[in-house]
Design a protein around this motif. Structure first.
Motif, short mmCIF file in Angstrom:
data_model
loop_
_atom_site.label_atom_id
_atom_site.label_comp_id
_atom_site.label_asym_id
_atom_site.label_seq_id
_atom_site.Cartn_x
_atom_site.Cartn_y
_atom_site.Cartn_z
N THR A 54 -25.57 101.49 -56.91
CA THR A 54 -24.53 101.54 -57.92
C THR A 54 -24.82 100.55 -59.03
N CYS A 55 -24.80 101.03 -60.25
CA CYS A 55 -24.99 100.18 -61.42
C CYS A 55 -23.79 99.24 -61.54
N LYS A 56 -24.05 97.95 -61.72
CA LYS A 56 -22.96 96.97 -61.83
C LYS A 56 -22.24 97.05 -63.18
N LYS A 57 -22.86 97.65 -64.17
CA LYS A 57 -22.25 97.72 -65.50
C LYS A 57 -21.35 98.95 -65.65
N CYS A 58 -21.89 100.14 -65.39
CA CYS A 58 -21.11 101.37 -65.64
C CYS A 58 -20.65 102.05 -64.36
N THR A 59 -21.03 101.54 -63.20
CA THR A 59 -20.69 102.03 -61.85
C THR A 59 -21.26 103.42 -61.54
N TYR A 60 -22.24 103.86 -62.28
CA TYR A 60 -22.93 105.11 -61.94
C TYR A 60 -23.59 104.92 -60.58
N THR A 61 -23.43 105.89 -59.68
CA THR A 61 -23.94 105.77 -58.31
C THR A 61 -24.84 106.94 -57.95
N GLU A 62 -25.96 106.63 -57.32
CA GLU A 62 -26.86 107.65 -56.79
C GLU A 62 -26.94 107.45 -55.28
N PHE A 63 -27.05 108.57 -54.53
CA PHE A 63 -27.16 108.52 -53.08
C PHE A 63 -28.53 109.03 -52.66
N TYR A 64 -29.12 108.36 -51.68
CA TYR A 64 -30.42 108.73 -51.14
C TYR A 64 -30.28 108.91 -49.64
N LYS A 65 -30.73 110.05 -49.14
CA LYS A 65 -30.63 110.33 -47.71
C LYS A 65 -31.67 109.50 -46.96
N THR A 66 -31.21 108.86 -45.87
CA THR A 66 -32.11 108.08 -45.03
C THR A 66 -32.04 108.62 -43.61
N LYS A 67 -33.05 108.36 -42.84
CA LYS A 67 -33.10 108.86 -41.47
C LYS A 67 -32.22 108.01 -40.56
N THR A 68 -31.63 108.68 -39.55
CA THR A 68 -30.87 107.96 -38.54
C THR A 68 -31.61 108.09 -37.22
N SER A 69 -31.51 107.08 -36.42
CA SER A 69 -32.17 107.11 -35.12
C SER A 69 -31.21 107.65 -34.06
N ALA A 70 -31.74 108.09 -32.96
CA ALA A 70 -30.93 108.60 -31.86
C ALA A 70 -30.02 107.52 -31.32
N ILE A 71 -30.51 106.29 -31.25
CA ILE A 71 -29.70 105.19 -30.72
C ILE A 71 -28.51 104.90 -31.61
N SER A 72 -28.66 105.02 -32.93
CA SER A 72 -27.52 104.77 -33.81
C SER A 72 -26.48 105.87 -33.67
N ASN A 73 -26.91 107.12 -33.38
CA ASN A 73 -25.97 108.20 -33.13
C ASN A 73 -25.19 107.97 -31.86
N VAL A 74 -25.87 107.48 -30.81
CA VAL A 74 -25.19 107.17 -29.55
C VAL A 74 -24.20 106.03 -29.77
#
Length: 66
Positions: free
Chosen positions: A40-60
């Motif tokens: 997120t830009c601190k000036k205009c608050t424009y936000t972009e999202f990037y998909k990241t991988k999740t591990s099996a342990i974090s799902n559990v």
């Protein structure tokens, strides 16, 4: 990270994380299996999202802590 906002050209930003549910089974068991990193830009608050991988342990972990 060498970030420049595509809207206002500012170079200061904040990084965050968000989790989202996917299909029917994940909704039934309340497991959040999609993870995104936000920038997120601190000036205009424009936000972009990037998909990241999740591990099996974090799902559990999400399953037992929900």
């Amino acid at each position: 990270m060498n970030y420049q906002c595509p809207k206002c050209s500012n170079t200061t930003y904040e990084v965050g994380q968000m989790r989202a549910t996917g299909g029917t089974l994940s909704k039934i068991f309340d497991v959040q299996n999609k993870k995104f990193t936000s920038v997120t830009c601190k000036k205009c608050t424009y936000t972009e999202f990037y998909k990241t991988k999740t591990s099996a342990i974090s799902n559990v972990f999400d399953f037992f802590t929900s």
